[in-house]
Design a protein around this motif. Structure first.
Motif, PDB file in Angstrom:
ATOM      1  N   LYS A  62       0.855  -1.195   0.000  1.00 35.33           N
ATOM      2  CA  LYS A  62       0.000   0.000   0.000  1.00 35.33           C
ATOM      3  C   LYS A  62       0.886   1.239   0.000  1.00 35.33           C
ATOM      4  CE  LYS A  62      -1.130  -1.322   3.987  1.00 35.33           C
ATOM      5  NZ  LYS A  62      -1.659  -1.408   5.376  1.00 35.33           N
ATOM      6  N   LEU A  63       0.703   2.067  -0.988  1.00 32.28           N
ATOM      7  CA  LEU A  63       1.499   3.294  -1.029  1.00 32.28           C
ATOM      8  C   LEU A  63       0.585   4.500  -1.080  1.00 32.28           C
ATOM      9  CD1 LEU A  63       3.125   1.023  -3.107  1.00 32.28           C
ATOM     10  CD2 LEU A  63       4.856   2.640  -2.292  1.00 32.28           C
ATOM     11  N   SER A  64       0.993   5.550  -0.394  1.00 31.27           N
ATOM     12  CA  SER A  64       0.160   6.744  -0.386  1.00 31.27           C
ATOM     13  C   SER A  64       1.041   7.977  -0.317  1.00 31.27           C
ATOM     14  CB  SER A  64      -0.799   6.709   0.808  1.00 31.27           C
ATOM     15  OG  SER A  64      -0.085   6.596   2.026  1.00 31.27           O
ATOM     16  N   SER A  70      -4.314   9.724   2.346  1.00 35.95           N
ATOM     17  CA  SER A  70      -3.063   8.983   2.381  1.00 35.95           C
ATOM     18  C   SER A  70      -2.773   8.344   3.727  1.00 35.95           C
ATOM     19  CB  SER A  70      -1.905   9.910   1.977  1.00 35.95           C
ATOM     20  OG  SER A  70      -2.048  10.274   0.622  1.00 35.95           O
ATOM     21  N   PHE A  83       3.457   2.465   2.891  1.00 41.42           N
ATOM     22  CA  PHE A  83       4.462   3.535   2.826  1.00 41.42           C
ATOM     23  C   PHE A  83       3.741   4.860   2.596  1.00 41.42           C
ATOM     24  CE2 PHE A  83       8.926   4.552   0.829  1.00 41.42           C
ATOM     25  CZ  PHE A  83       9.038   5.649   1.674  1.00 41.42           C
ATOM     26  N   ASN A  84       3.775   5.676   3.625  1.00 38.53           N
ATOM     27  CA  ASN A  84       3.233   7.030   3.584  1.00 38.53           C
ATOM     28  C   ASN A  84       4.377   7.917   3.057  1.00 38.53           C
ATOM     29  OD1 ASN A  84       1.190   8.597   6.175  1.00 38.53           O
ATOM     30  ND2 ASN A  84       1.440   9.100   4.037  1.00 38.53           N
ATOM     31  N   THR A  85       4.375   8.226   1.765  1.00 38.07           N
ATOM     32  CA  THR A  85       5.575   8.787   1.138  1.00 38.07           C
ATOM     33  C   THR A  85       5.634  10.311   1.223  1.00 38.07           C
ATOM     34  OG1 THR A  85       4.624   8.832  -1.091  1.00 38.07           O
ATOM     35  CG2 THR A  85       5.684   6.792  -0.408  1.00 38.07           C
TER      36      THR A  85
ATOM     37  N   TRP B 287      13.035   0.564  -1.011  1.00 38.82           N
ATOM     38  CA  TRP B 287      12.095   0.133   0.036  1.00 38.82           C
ATOM     39  C   TRP B 287      11.669  -1.312  -0.187  1.00 38.82           C
ATOM     40  CZ3 TRP B 287       6.626  -0.683  -0.708  1.00 38.82           C
ATOM     41  CH2 TRP B 287       5.869  -0.773   0.476  1.00 38.82           C
ATOM     42  N   PHE B 307      12.801  14.016  -0.804  1.00 36.43           N
ATOM     43  CA  PHE B 307      12.860  12.551  -0.773  1.00 36.43           C
ATOM     44  C   PHE B 307      14.096  12.055  -0.025  1.00 36.43           C
ATOM     45  CE2 PHE B 307       9.668  11.538  -4.136  1.00 36.43           C
ATOM     46  CZ  PHE B 307       9.113  10.449  -3.492  1.00 36.43           C
ATOM     47  N   LEU B 310      13.403  12.137   3.525  1.00 38.60           N
ATOM     48  CA  LEU B 310      12.504  11.051   3.936  1.00 38.60           C
ATOM     49  C   LEU B 310      13.254   9.718   3.972  1.00 38.60           C
ATOM     50  CD1 LEU B 310       9.635  10.002   4.616  1.00 38.60           C
ATOM     51  CD2 LEU B 310       9.347   9.577   2.179  1.00 38.60           C
ATOM     52  N   TYR B 452       4.921  -3.700   8.253  1.00 36.16           N
ATOM     53  CA  TYR B 452       4.962  -2.432   8.997  1.00 36.16           C
ATOM     54  C   TYR B 452       4.596  -1.295   8.061  1.00 36.16           C
ATOM     55  CZ  TYR B 452       9.438  -1.476   6.749  1.00 36.16           C
ATOM     56  OH  TYR B 452      10.399  -1.243   5.817  1.00 36.16           O
ATOM     57  N   PHE B 453       4.299  -0.174   8.664  1.00 36.91           N
ATOM     58  CA  PHE B 453       3.893   1.000   7.909  1.00 36.91           C
ATOM     59  C   PHE B 453       5.049   2.005   7.953  1.00 36.91           C
ATOM     60  CE2 PHE B 453       1.149   4.674   6.910  1.00 36.91           C
ATOM     61  CZ  PHE B 453       0.404   4.121   5.873  1.00 36.91           C
ATOM     62  N   THR B 454       5.516   2.410   6.770  1.00 38.75           N
ATOM     63  CA  THR B 454       6.697   3.273   6.689  1.00 38.75           C
ATOM     64  C   THR B 454       6.298   4.744   6.697  1.00 38.75           C
ATOM     65  OG1 THR B 454       7.683   1.584   5.281  1.00 38.75           O
ATOM     66  CG2 THR B 454       8.775   3.721   5.340  1.00 38.75           C
ATOM     67  N   ARG B 455       6.914   5.511   7.574  1.00 44.71           N
ATOM     68  CA  ARG B 455       6.694   6.954   7.632  1.00 44.71           C
ATOM     69  C   ARG B 455       8.013   7.641   7.905  1.00 44.71           C
ATOM     70  NH1 ARG B 455       3.052   4.664  11.251  1.00 44.71           N
ATOM     71  NH2 ARG B 455       0.889   5.057  10.735  1.00 44.71           N
TER      72      ARG B 455
END
Lengths: 351, 619
Positions: A62-64, A70, A83-85, B287, B307, B310, B452-455
């Motif tokens: 899932k990408l946002s 998002s 990935f919250n980009t 990623w 970027f 990030l 996991y959720f990437t931030r």
């Protein structure tokens, strides 16, 4: 807020799909969006669509970008990577991720600010390249997180909560996607789950660039009289061209359709899209006529929804680049390094 | 013309500079390159450089060849022989010739005496006339004119005709007709020179055996090859001078070296819509567990900055090849500088610092290129290969590329399905062994574990959403620890001691290397002893601090206006700025040994450091 975890104890009688998962296995963290937010309905539609398609949740990436929409990938498919980009730049990250491993299902979740304003460039180019993905814009016409500024999809003349009329022309994401070469294009409404779930299923199964523009009212900043993205307005002006049912190769999922002309579109992978056309003249496999139809009805103030265009034989970026079947992220030295003997030959050519 | 008194004649064997003044797009580049390479075939080192405009056709362009038996590959400065083929720049070109030097020009059309100088040696050859007599096609007349002057030069400089013929043979291996024409044109030039001119001149080439197994290659091609050998599969780029040829070379190499048994590509190259998308694609691929890189220059790095920030905080492997040039966007795209040090080292927002590698030549572009991919994975962070136009777009003589077949790719800490299944604890941002680097998982690894959720920074050690101060501190302090870990993993500096104990030191890096090595020899000769340290990476390993501590004054030699490396040394190591003396070359041309010698010698005198004469004791 998202520290809150849902209880993982599931009722033993919950129905499992063919992949062995219950519907609860497709859920994520508790949403932190406003009560009644259209986006939460879309998250629920994703959960339903993935469960019905027997997708293994962890095989979805899932990408946002940035914004209310998002944030939502955290609220479904909790065992998947997300990935919250960067604001407006999800399409490029998704493209790179897709190139690295062609075997996963890629879901891009974005909003109208993220895709139509700051990210319109990347939106355009990801469609042009035909990246195999489901790209959804949760479209509410406003910036929610920064409290109610107009976005680029707000209709001309549409009023903000404070009563100010928008003077700029709107960007129609569907028209753009069609023009730029997306091979599966639909529009729906977060309040119409019966239409939305099969549209998402078709998009997830589509082996090319699938785009869905889902009008998703913002209850906090854009659900008042004078807005063209409110629940009331969309319900009144929704002009559905088709109802679809998505049939996988393995099983038939029945949807309760009213009577009408039914067309079956065979997909490249063997699945079938069954369309019930609500407008007999509408041809969803003709890109040009779809574009005309949408423009004509937009001029009348109608929101045309349904599956608007599909290319049953799509090509994607991997096809264009002729990439190997083995995902790049599984390749190692053996596959990638030409070795010292070859390097000696290269050295010899440089003397 | 110089008729009365004959000027003095510069006399030199294997140690002179020939400069070609041409019109861009006239086909001179391949002829000039052939000239340089044939000297190499005679066993004599050369250092060729393009000095070219931001233009496709019509503007002036120069090609400078330094013939250097001693192997000094930096730009020397000064011109001993000018091949003046461009009327637009005639006056400037003539003025540049050293007194006693030589001018070779097309004498078909007579020029007034005022167009020449009395103190140079003028050699006229009616090139246009020879061409017009031999060829009828206008394009051939132009192209072969270049080959004819190479023929003339080869006779004037006593070069080996066979070496050139051999090169032409290799170049036109499968093109019989072209081969014949080129050999003929070369012979026309040689014959004319032999018949009408005094050959050879007092400047000339003599055969030596000083090349060994060295290769002549552009840094950009070498970096691209490093990416191939290092296992990069995804390249996303946006054209920008002087970096475009990195991606182009990667494409060429991959087409030959990266096809599977079914002829499918084990690589993907995307020419993106801009640099933001380039770095986005690279970030997404990193990623998802593929090795990915982009190649760009300063303005591109600016666009990538959000970027890069990030990727630093989200801890994603990213490799960026920054082929530096003069900034900004309408800066000096075809001129060289080392002026993106600070903007690359600290690219981002919030507290960010990045790993930079500084290759000195194409050999290190290859080696460090592959190393960048390992370091990015090992450290899970953006890594920059900091080259520049001087290395990137010029052919440079260097050691041959080497690859150890036993070498494995270092993919860093990746939690596999098996590890997760065995019950090993996974916290995406958990420092398990004190080096600051956590484990990661690739998407799609395990049905229930490792997702996991990437931030950016709003997360705890387990990648759960958090805006809590302690969680933030945990992560950013761990990033600092990781940066310290990098010090031991990056290429270490290389020291070169003076022949006598000295209080003077000099730090330098990247393309300054050949000029610095030459300056060292000359300074030693003059009795100015300076210990050298070549920086090869940022963060600075501890040995850099030790080197500075061991000297009273340290020259920091760099190619930018603001002494950026010096600022970084002060900033990172807390060095007293007074101790670091900047030596700065930043006019867009590569730094020369002459410049360094002058600056260092003058400043050393000003510092009351008595130059130590040979054989005398240190004061």
């Amino acid at each position: 807020m998202t520290y809150l975890t849902k209880p993982t104890l599931h009722h033993p009688t919950l129905v499992k799909n063919k992949a062995g998962y219950t519907r609860r296995d497709y859920e994520g963290k508790v949403s932190t969006l406003c009560a009644g937010c259209g986006h939460d309905s879309i998250s629920a539609a994703f959960i339903q669509a993935c469960w019905e398609l027997d997708i293994q949740p962890h095989r979805v990436a899932k990408l946002s970008g940035i914004g209310c929409s998002s944030k939502t990938p955290d609220y479904f498919l909790g065992n998947s990577h997300g990935f919250n980009t960067v604001h407006g730049r999800m399409p490029s990250v998704l493209t790179g991720a897709n190139l690295a491993n062609r075997e996963l299902i890629y879901l891009g979740v974005s909003g109208d600010g993220d895709s139509a304003s700051i990210g319109i460039g990347q939106f355009a180019h990801v469609m042009r390249r035909g990246v195999n993905m489901t790209y959804i814009v949760e479209n509410n016409g406003v910036y929610g997180l920064t409290k109610g500024q107009f976005s680029a999809t707000a209709d001309q003349g549409s009023k903000s909560k404070k009563g100010v009329a928008n003077t700029d022309s709107p960007v129609d994401m569907v028209a753009l996607a069609l023009q730029l070469g997306a091979t599966y294009v639909g529009r729906s409404f977060s309040g119409d789950k019966r239409q939305l779930v099969p549209l998402i299923k078709g998009a997830l199964a589509h082996q090319g660039a699938a785009f869905l523009d889902v009008v998703s009212p913002c209850v906090a900043f854009n659900n008042h009289a004078g807005s063209t993205k409110s629940y009331d307005y969309v319900r009144e002006h929704n002009e559905a061209v088709s109802r679809i049912d998505f049939i996988t190769t393995r099983s038939e999922i029945t949807v309760d359709y009213p009577e009408g002309e039914v067309v079956e579109v065979a997909q490249h992978d063997g699945s079938t899209l069954r369309l019930r056309k609500l407008h007999p003249e509408y041809d969803p496999t003709n890109r040009i006529s779809a574009m005309n139809y949408i423009q004509e009805h937009h001029a009348k103030g109608e929101v045309v929804t349904g599956l608007l265009y599909v290319d049953p034989q799509p090509e994607d970026l991997h096809t264009h680049l002729n990439t190997a079947e083995m995902p790049f992220n599984r390749m190692g030295k053996k596959e990638l390094c030409p070795g010292s003997a070859m390097l000696e030959r290269i050295n010899a050519s440089l003397r | 013309m110089n008729t009365n008194t004959s000027p003095k004649k510069i006399s030199a064997v294997n140690d002179f500079v020939v400069k070609f003044a041409n019109v861009n797009g006239s086909g001179s580049a391949s002829a000039n390159e052939m000239f340089a390479k044939s000297i190499l075939r005679m066993g004599v080192p050369v250092s060729p450089r393009n000095i070219f405009p931001s233009n496709i056709q019509g503007l002036p362009t120069w090609y400078e060849v330094r013939v250097t038996e001693k192997g000094y590959l930096g730009r020397r400065g000064g011109v001993d022989m000018m091949v003046a083929m461009n009327p637009q720049t005639w006056d400037k070109d003539i003025a540049e010739i050293a007194p006693g030097g030589y001018l070779l020009y097309d004498s078909t059309k007579a020029l007034p005496a005022s167009k020449f100088r009395d103190d140079i040696n003028v050699i006229g050859v009616p090139l246009t006339e020879i061409c017009n007599d031999t060829y009828s096609d206008p394009r051939e007349r132009q192209l072969f004119k270049n080959i004819i002057y190479v023929g003339v030069l080869s006779a004037l400089l006593g070069m080996d005709a066979e070496a050139i013929a051999e090169l032409i043979g290799e170049q036109y291996k499968s093109k019989e007709k072209l081969l014949k024409h080129n050999v003929h044109a070369l012979q026309l030039g040689r014959d004319y020179a032999m018949a009408k001119l005094t050959c050879p001149l007092p400047i000339r080439v003599e055969k030596r055996d000083n090349i060994g197994d060295m290769i002549l290659v552009e840094g950009n091609a070498a970096a691209a090859l490093g990416m191939v050998y290092g296992g990069a599969t995804v390249c996303a780029w946006y054209p920008i001078t002087p970096s475009s040829s990195v991606a182009e070379a990667f494409i060429n190499y991959c087409q030959k070296l990266r096809l599977d048994t079914t002829n499918k590509s084990k690589y993907a190259i995307v020419q993106a819509e801009d640099e933001i998308a380039s770095i986005g694609i690279v970030t997404g691929a990193g990623w998802n567990g593929a090795r990915a890189f982009t190649a760009t220059s300063g303005p591109g790095v600016s666009l990538m900055t959000e970027f890069i920030g990030l990727a630093y905080f989200a801890e994603i492997p990213v490799t960026i090849i920054n082929v530096q040039r003069g900034g900004p966007s309408t800066g000096m795209p075809t001129r060289t500088q080392q002026a993106d040090l600070i903007s690359s080292a600290y690219a981002g927002h919030g507290d960010t610092k990045h790993v930079l590698l500084f290759p000195e030549d194409p050999n290190e572009c290859f080696e460090f290129g592959a190393a960048c991919l390992d370091l990015a994975d090992r450290l899970q962070t953006p890594v920059f290969l900091m080259t520049d136009l001087d290395i990137g777009m010029n052919q440079r003589l260097c050691k041959p590329f080497k690859w150890d077949d036993a070498r494995e790719y270092d993919r860093g800490k990746v939690m596999t399905y098996e590890l997760l299944e065995s019950g090993k604890e996974f916290g995406r941002y958990l420092d398990v062994d004190g080096d600051g680097v956590p484990f990661r998982t690739y998407p799609g690894t395990h049905p229930t574990k490792g997702g996991y959720f990437t931030r950016g920074t709003t997360k705890d050690a387990y990648a759960r959403y958090s805006e809590a101060g302690p969680d933030y501190l945990y992560n950013v302090q761990r990033l600092l620890k990781k940066f310290n870990t990098a010090k031991k993993l990056v290429p270490q500096p290389i020291e070169r001691k003076a022949t006598q104990k000295t209080r003077l030191g000099a730090l330098y890096f990247g393309s300054t290397s050949p000029a610095m090595n030459e300056a060292y020899d000359a300074l030693e000769e003059q009795g100015t002893h300076v210990d050298l340290m070549r920086l090869r990476a940022f963060p600075f390993p501890d040995s850099v601090q030790a080197f500075v501590n061991a000297h009273d004054t340290v020259f920091v030699v760099e190619q930018n206006r603001d002494a950026q490396m010096r600022s970084m040394l002060v900033n990172e190591l807390g060095i007293n700025p007074a101790k670091l003396v900047p030596v700065l070359n930043y006019d867009g041309t590569p730094i020369t040994a002459r410049f360094i010698i002058k600056e260092v010698a003058e400043r050393a005198a000003g510092l009351n450091v008595v130059p130590l004469r040979k054989g005398k004791e240190a004061v």
